[in-house]
Each structure stands twice: as C-alpha cells, then as structure tokens.
Design a protein around this motif. Sequence first.
Motif, mmCIF file in Angstrom:
data_model
loop_
_atom_site.group_PDB
_atom_site.id
_atom_site.type_symbol
_atom_site.label_atom_id
_atom_site.label_comp_id
_atom_site.label_asym_id
_atom_site.label_seq_id
_atom_site.Cartn_x
_atom_site.Cartn_y
_atom_site.Cartn_z
ATOM 1 N N ARG A 4 25.482 97.927 -12.950
ATOM 2 C CA ARG A 4 26.001 98.877 -11.973
ATOM 3 C C ARG A 4 27.483 98.650 -11.713
ATOM 4 O O ARG A 4 27.964 97.512 -11.681
ATOM 5 C CB ARG A 4 25.228 98.755 -10.662
ATOM 6 C CG ARG A 4 25.641 99.849 -9.680
ATOM 7 C CD ARG A 4 24.865 99.797 -8.407
ATOM 8 N NE ARG A 4 25.415 100.759 -7.465
ATOM 9 C CZ ARG A 4 25.149 100.793 -6.186
ATOM 10 N NH1 ARG A 4 24.335 99.908 -5.679
ATOM 11 N NH2 ARG A 4 25.691 101.697 -5.407
ATOM 12 N N VAL A 5 28.190 99.772 -11.509
ATOM 13 C CA VAL A 5 29.601 99.735 -11.133
ATOM 14 C C VAL A 5 29.710 100.286 -9.716
ATOM 15 O O VAL A 5 29.325 101.420 -9.448
ATOM 16 C CB VAL A 5 30.468 100.580 -12.083
ATOM 17 C CG1 VAL A 5 31.937 100.476 -11.690
ATOM 18 C CG2 VAL A 5 30.263 100.142 -13.532
ATOM 19 N N VAL A 6 30.203 99.456 -8.806
ATOM 20 C CA VAL A 6 30.431 99.915 -7.444
ATOM 21 C C VAL A 6 31.874 100.380 -7.333
ATOM 22 O O VAL A 6 32.722 100.001 -8.140
ATOM 23 C CB VAL A 6 30.152 98.776 -6.434
ATOM 24 C CG1 VAL A 6 28.700 98.444 -6.394
ATOM 25 C CG2 VAL A 6 30.981 97.542 -6.768
ATOM 26 N N GLU A 29 36.628 98.552 -16.160
ATOM 27 C CA GLU A 29 36.560 98.298 -14.731
ATOM 28 C C GLU A 29 37.890 97.755 -14.222
ATOM 29 O O GLU A 29 38.641 97.117 -14.952
ATOM 30 C CB GLU A 29 35.443 97.296 -14.432
ATOM 31 C CG GLU A 29 34.049 97.850 -14.685
ATOM 32 C CD GLU A 29 32.973 96.850 -14.323
ATOM 33 O OE1 GLU A 29 32.911 96.458 -13.150
ATOM 34 O OE2 GLU A 29 32.201 96.473 -15.217
ATOM 35 N N THR A 30 38.172 98.026 -12.965
ATOM 36 C CA THR A 30 39.369 97.459 -12.351
ATOM 37 C C THR A 30 39.206 95.947 -12.231
ATOM 38 O O THR A 30 38.108 95.409 -12.348
ATOM 39 C CB THR A 30 39.602 98.062 -10.955
ATOM 40 O OG1 THR A 30 38.479 97.749 -10.124
ATOM 41 C CG2 THR A 30 39.761 99.576 -11.027
ATOM 42 N N ALA A 31 40.303 95.262 -11.981
ATOM 43 C CA ALA A 31 40.263 93.803 -11.918
ATOM 44 C C ALA A 31 39.328 93.299 -10.842
ATOM 45 O O ALA A 31 38.695 92.248 -10.974
ATOM 46 C CB ALA A 31 41.676 93.259 -11.675
ATOM 47 N N SER A 32 39.163 94.055 -9.767
ATOM 48 C CA SER A 32 38.313 93.631 -8.654
ATOM 49 C C SER A 32 36.851 93.996 -8.863
ATOM 50 O O SER A 32 36.010 93.719 -8.012
ATOM 51 C CB SER A 32 38.803 94.269 -7.359
ATOM 52 O OG SER A 32 38.649 95.677 -7.418
ATOM 53 N N ARG A 33 36.542 94.637 -9.992
ATOM 54 C CA ARG A 33 35.189 95.123 -10.251
ATOM 55 C C ARG A 33 34.758 96.172 -9.226
ATOM 56 O O ARG A 33 33.574 96.401 -9.024
ATOM 57 C CB ARG A 33 34.172 93.973 -10.290
ATOM 58 C CG ARG A 33 34.348 93.030 -11.477
ATOM 59 C CD ARG A 33 34.089 93.761 -12.797
ATOM 60 N NE ARG A 33 34.220 92.873 -13.942
ATOM 61 C CZ ARG A 33 33.213 92.241 -14.510
ATOM 62 N NH1 ARG A 33 32.019 92.358 -14.017
ATOM 63 N NH2 ARG A 33 33.408 91.488 -15.564
ATOM 64 N N THR A 90 29.530 91.523 -4.180
ATOM 65 C CA THR A 90 30.116 91.562 -5.519
ATOM 66 C C THR A 90 30.186 90.171 -6.110
ATOM 67 O O THR A 90 29.920 89.958 -7.297
ATOM 68 C CB THR A 90 31.523 92.184 -5.464
ATOM 69 O OG1 THR A 90 31.464 93.454 -4.831
ATOM 70 C CG2 THR A 90 32.104 92.341 -6.864
ATOM 71 N N ALA A 91 30.546 89.187 -5.274
ATOM 72 C CA ALA A 91 30.640 87.798 -5.739
ATOM 73 C C ALA A 91 29.284 87.297 -6.232
ATOM 74 O O ALA A 91 29.174 86.692 -7.309
ATOM 75 C CB ALA A 91 31.165 86.907 -4.617
ATOM 76 N N VAL A 92 28.212 87.545 -5.445
ATOM 77 C CA VAL A 92 26.878 87.097 -5.850
ATOM 78 C C VAL A 92 26.455 87.788 -7.140
ATOM 79 O O VAL A 92 25.889 87.160 -8.057
ATOM 80 C CB VAL A 92 25.862 87.364 -4.721
ATOM 81 C CG1 VAL A 92 24.449 87.010 -5.175
ATOM 82 C CG2 VAL A 92 26.226 86.561 -3.473
ATOM 83 N N SER A 93 26.728 89.076 -7.245
ATOM 84 C CA SER A 93 26.328 89.811 -8.444
ATOM 85 C C SER A 93 27.047 89.301 -9.684
ATOM 86 O O SER A 93 26.469 89.257 -10.776
ATOM 87 C CB SER A 93 26.580 91.312 -8.268
ATOM 88 O OG SER A 93 27.960 91.602 -8.298
ATOM 89 N N GLU A 94 28.315 88.888 -9.536
ATOM 90 C CA GLU A 94 29.047 88.338 -10.684
ATOM 91 C C GLU A 94 28.390 87.063 -11.192
ATOM 92 O O GLU A 94 28.309 86.829 -12.404
ATOM 93 C CB GLU A 94 30.503 88.070 -10.292
ATOM 94 C CG GLU A 94 31.368 89.304 -10.191
ATOM 95 C CD GLU A 94 31.458 90.061 -11.504
ATOM 96 O OE1 GLU A 94 31.589 89.404 -12.558
ATOM 97 O OE2 GLU A 94 31.373 91.304 -11.487
ATOM 98 N N LEU A 95 27.920 86.233 -10.295
ATOM 99 C CA LEU A 95 27.273 84.989 -10.696
ATOM 100 C C LEU A 95 25.929 85.252 -11.366
ATOM 101 O O LEU A 95 25.528 84.542 -12.291
ATOM 102 C CB LEU A 95 27.110 84.075 -9.480
ATOM 103 C CG LEU A 95 28.431 83.679 -8.797
ATOM 104 C CD1 LEU A 95 28.171 82.865 -7.544
ATOM 105 C CD2 LEU A 95 29.324 82.918 -9.768
ATOM 106 N N TYR A 140 21.519 95.322 -3.450
ATOM 107 C CA TYR A 140 22.678 95.442 -4.338
ATOM 108 C C TYR A 140 22.381 94.793 -5.693
ATOM 109 O O TYR A 140 22.634 95.382 -6.744
ATOM 110 C CB TYR A 140 23.887 94.775 -3.684
ATOM 111 C CG TYR A 140 25.176 94.908 -4.455
ATOM 112 C CD1 TYR A 140 26.050 95.961 -4.212
ATOM 113 C CD2 TYR A 140 25.515 93.974 -5.427
ATOM 114 C CE1 TYR A 140 27.228 96.076 -4.923
ATOM 115 C CE2 TYR A 140 26.691 94.077 -6.138
ATOM 116 C CZ TYR A 140 27.543 95.133 -5.883
ATOM 117 O OH TYR A 140 28.708 95.244 -6.584
ATOM 118 N N VAL A 141 21.830 93.595 -5.652
ATOM 119 C CA VAL A 141 21.532 92.885 -6.893
ATOM 120 C C VAL A 141 20.357 93.552 -7.611
ATOM 121 O O VAL A 141 20.328 93.615 -8.847
ATOM 122 C CB VAL A 141 21.243 91.397 -6.604
ATOM 123 C CG1 VAL A 141 20.757 90.681 -7.858
ATOM 124 C CG2 VAL A 141 22.498 90.721 -6.052
#
Length: 749
Positions: free
Chosen positions: A339-341, A388-392, A38-43, A194-195
Amino acid sequence: MCKLFYLKYMNKEDSIYFNVDAGLIDRLGRELVGRAETAVSELIKNAYDADAKMVEVDFIDTQEKGGTLVIRDDGVGMTLDQLRNGFMTISSTDKIHNPKSLRYNRSKAGKKGIGRFATQRLGEKLIIITQTLESDDAIKLTVNWDDYKIDTALTSVENKIEFIPKARKEGTTLIIENLRESWSEADLRRVYRYVSDLLQPDYISDRSKELGLAINSDEFFKVVFRQISDNQPKIIADTNKMLLSKALAVIEGYVDSSQDGYCMVTSNSLDLSDDIIAIYNSEKTPKFHNLGEVHFKVYYFIYQREKYYADGISKTELSNIQKIANEQGGIRLYRNGFRVVPYGESNNDWLHIDKRYYNESGTNAPFGNRNVFGFVEIIDSNGNLFEETASREGLIENYAFRELTTFLHKALMAGRDRIRYAVEKLKKEVYQNNPSSTNQNEPPKTTFEKLEDLFKNVDDLVNNSSSDKSVATQNLKQSTQKIVKELKGDFQSIIDELGMLRVLAGLGLTIGEFTHEVVQFTPSIMGDLSVLGNQNLNDNGIQSLENLKRTIHLFTSYTSYFNATVSANVSRELKPQDVEKVVSQFRKVIQADLEKLNIELEIETYGYDLVSLPMHSSEWTSILFNLYTNAKKAIRRKSTDGKLKIVVGKEGKYVYLEFADNGDGIPVNNKARIFDAFFTTSSPVGFDASDDEKLTGTGLGLKIVKDIIQTYGGSIDIIDPETGYATCFKIELPLATNKQREEYEQYDV
C-alpha cells in the motif's frame, strides 16, 4: 539522497573530501518517516523482504512514553557483512542489485533503505539480534540514537557488536526501547488496520499472484499484533470486517499491456452485467502510454436503501457498513503489492470523488468516498513509471501518475453513470410495483388519475355512515395507502427531475447570456479581419488568416443561431414548424463543422407541406443538436470518414425525420435503454473538465429529446438503417392541422 561513503583523509593538499555530521541521522528519522504507523510498516516490509513467514509485533507497556516495541520475524536473518553493508550503510543499494528475495523470490518492497530511520523515529535505543541458518552464533547490535548529535562526525559514533548464543535457527528481532510516543489501544488498532492493509487484497487481479507480489491472503506471511501490559498479552485484531460480498455493485477495470483502458460494472441487485466499456485517455491520444498492468476494483454501497439489495442485507448490516465507511471508505492504492499512503486515508480525496459527486442533486445514487471501498493495483517492479516520495507518503506526481488519475477518474465516472441509470430504473420499479393488482395488463395510471382516486377515497371515508365502517372502510384504507405510496414515488421522480432541470436551466441562462454578448463583438472581429486582409502578408500569414476566418465563421454561425433561438423562445409562443426549413437552417449552421471534421451530410425530402404541430423553435434545435453530437462521437470512436443522412417526409397524419450515421453503432442490449435517464455510452470527460463539459455525455440528452417529442404526442425509435449506416433514429410528430396553420399563416421558421 546521495550515497555516503566513509572517506579516509589523504595527505594531499590539492584534494578535499565530504564528511557527514551525525545530526543527519536525527533529521532523516524525523523527515523521512513522518508517521509512526509508516515507521512500523517499513519494518514489517523489511521482514517480508527477508522471506519471513511470521512477524510478531509486541507493544510492551506502551500506554505511556518510554515503552518497548519488539518486532520478531522468522526470515533468513543477516550475516555480519550483510548487517554492515546493508543496515549500517545509509542508502544501501542492496535492493537495487537484488530486487527479488532469495528464498521465495518475492518482489522487494522498496529501494529507499529507510528502515533504520524508522527505528530512530520510534525510539531512543535499538537492539538488533539476528542469525542465519549457517551461522554458529547470533549477532547483537546496539544503537543508541541519542549518540548521533550535531557537531559530531558520523564515523566517530561507535555501535556495539556482540556474538551471543543463538536463541533460534534463523530470523531477526528488533527491540526498540524508550519509545518516543505513547500507544493507546486505539492507536494500536489504527496501526494494525494500517499494517493489515499494507499488503494488497488478492481480489484485485490475478497478476499479483503470477508475479509473486505481496497479497494479504498469503499463507506464507502473517503479522500478529499484541499489547502487553503487566506481562499480560492481548491480541490486537480488527473487529470490523467489511462485507464486500454484500456490495450493491462492483466497478472494476484495467489498463492492459497495449496501454488500452477498460472498465465494467456488475450487480445482481441492479441487473448489471455490462459489456466492457472502453476508456480513452483523450480524443487525440486514446492510449495510456505511461501506464501498463493497472487494475482496480471498487465495491459500491447505497445506505438506508436495503430494499435495493436483491441478495439480501439487513438494516443493521448496512448501518454497520456505513459506520465503517465513514472511517475507512475510499480508494486505496497498492504499488507492487504494498500500500501507498495517504491514498484512501480518511479525508484523502485524491481522485476528487467527494468534491465532484457526493453532494450533487437529481439522482438517488450518491457517489462519494463513503460509498465505496476501492483498491487500485499498479505493477511497476523496476520502478520506471511510479516512484514513491522519500518520505513514503505518496507517489511523485509525474506523467504516469497523472495518466493513472485520469484513467481512474474516467473509469469511475463511466461506472457511476451505469449505476445511476440502473438505480433510477430500480427506484421506479420499487415505487410503482403493484403486486396486489388484479389486472396486471392494466395500463399504469397518471399522477392526476391517482390524485383523483385519492380524493374519491378520502371523500368516501368521510361520508361513510357509522354502520358501513367495517370491511368496506378497511378496503378503502388499504387502497388509499397504496395510492399514497405510488404518489410518493411519482413525486420523488418529479423532485429528481426538477433537480436535473435546475442544472439545465442554469446552463441555458449561461448560454443565452454568452451568445448575446458574443454577437455584439462580431462586427469588431470582422472589421479587424478585414484590416489584416489588406496587409502585405507572406504565404504563411495569408494561410493563417484564412484558417482564422473559417474558425470565426464557424463560431459566429453557432452563436448567431443559438442567439436567435433563445430570443425566439423568450415569448414561449408555440408555432407550427416547417421541418424541411428547420433541417435546412440546421445544415447551414453546422456546415463549417462538417467540413472541418470531414463529415458528409445528405438530406432527402419526400412530399410537401412537412409542417409539424405548434412547437417552440428551440425544441427542434435541442433535438437536432443532440442527434448530431451523438453521431459525431460515434464516428470519432470508429475513426472513419463520417457520413450523415437526414430524411424528411410524412406518413398519414405524421411528419417524420430520420437521422442516420455511420459511427460505431449501438449494441443490441443497449437499444432498449438508450432513452432512459442517465444511460450513456459516451466516453467520460477529463479529470479537470469544466461543469459544462461534465454535463455532456451524462445520459440526459436522448431522454430530453424523447420527453420533448412525447409531450407533443410523437415518438422516437431506433430503426434499421440503410446500407452504409450503423444507426438511425426515426422521429414522428403530428402534422399541423389546417386550423393551426391558418392561425399562423405568417409564421417564420
């Protein structure tokens, strides 16, 4: 999360101001970004928002903790003010005020502003190097995340800024050092997948292209992953390519701008090019008022059945797809192009597909997450419906989300019913196909006739003399093998039907026990109603009591009728049935329901002694209630005042019954299929429907009716209705013979 401001203390004794502990940064990194992927995808999303065309992701010496991650993009870069007011301002409002990117007018990926916390989640140190086309120098920012400790004011932590020569015209490079986790090649492939799935597929709908949303075939946005070990780069790619074009069937649907839902199923292999199926939210509220611009597409596979695939697929291909599906099967969700996980992740059954359908019996068309590769697109650029929730990690489960799951559940159920019907039909054709037959017009043999042929062949093989064991013996073997193959198909059909009958039998026992118990409570209920009627009630109370009496009368009419039918059927004795009396009794039972639903029922009788051959009394109950239930649904779909007409008479040696309604009718292309197992035009039941509710509208009702009638040498057909009616069923059954009537002179119907 409240927006945090740098607050300068003022020398006022009557005021107090917020301060922020630096330890908050560590908490936000751990709590807002739960997973490394999730962190990598946010970047990468941030690079997309910066109008990058290319993003390069390098994992350097990451087999052990302490490696380095470099993410380099060729986007527009940041100025010092943008760096200060954007990246360095927690919960920046920049994406709220500027929802579209400057250069390519892309819809920005999010509003949470948690990219900075993604870097903290990944490593101990962050270096940002960024430059714009207009700038003379590049800006280098260094952040040591370990400096953000508890008991330290956030504003007291310094982050070094430098101006250095530009290495390229524009773009941003993130260097994350001292990674907190190790990254194996398997981990990198997982993150790559994932990405890769981060941007929605372009084959869900055309709306994403029209609105400028992210799509994974966009030539203006590419992501490259590399694993670098000892200065040796290795490209990370997903070697598993899903053969979606090989799917047995495709289910797709949408909710349009008018909030109406639809779906359809297409399949060359199953000969499905169905018309559009309307999907209703509920009976009272057919529209999906909290949805708009929703599309989905689901690719369906059945494994180990390569003979079902008319377009051709090998055992190896199907086996490989099954392996991929075990890990990557399911239905994924994309919001505004991203995408939303965790929707569609392994073991995430967010639509309860596995829970409801995967292990069900009685069909050769399994329906689980491992059978589908699905994609759902929701377009909500302003974030008014879905958040989306705060944690994505997922969407907030509000009214819109619940309507979305309801729509998808009902649409998939409708698609599944179409596929199940088509597979059942195809399966019979596969097993019963006899291309070697010399007489194609020869009627198919019954199972018993095939068994007799098999016994005869075996007997001939055993008794052949040694001199005869040549051509004749070979022909006998081939004939025997053909018969065995056909019998396998017959027995498989019987096994499937037994599975269905077990469900129906269980439901029958439940109904029998229920009605028996309810009848015992009827005297007590009626006594209490009598006592209430003697009370000094006001006008509202009197009206409510009358409504309650009518409702209970309707309820007890049904339960008494079914209780009597079940009791009469216990003996399994067959009796001639006076069809005129059967219809009259049926009318009494449903009269209160007819009045409640404002449905008019007309009955016409022609002739006398309209007595069918001996049958179980419960069988006529099943026939009439199935036709009545289907008629009510058709009338409700048309939203009109209902009209029913039952005509009873006799023609030659047959008694007939015609049942007509003024509902929405049966499309011409469905009339040939309406009696087939699993074919249904009923609207699917709700997401949380009970097992009994799920049983209705499964496409078994008219098949059971036809089976009952054909068992007694009768027929049921759809005929042209009278003026004012849309659908008419005609049932013909042999009249009772004089001998049969004499044996049951005292029969009671």
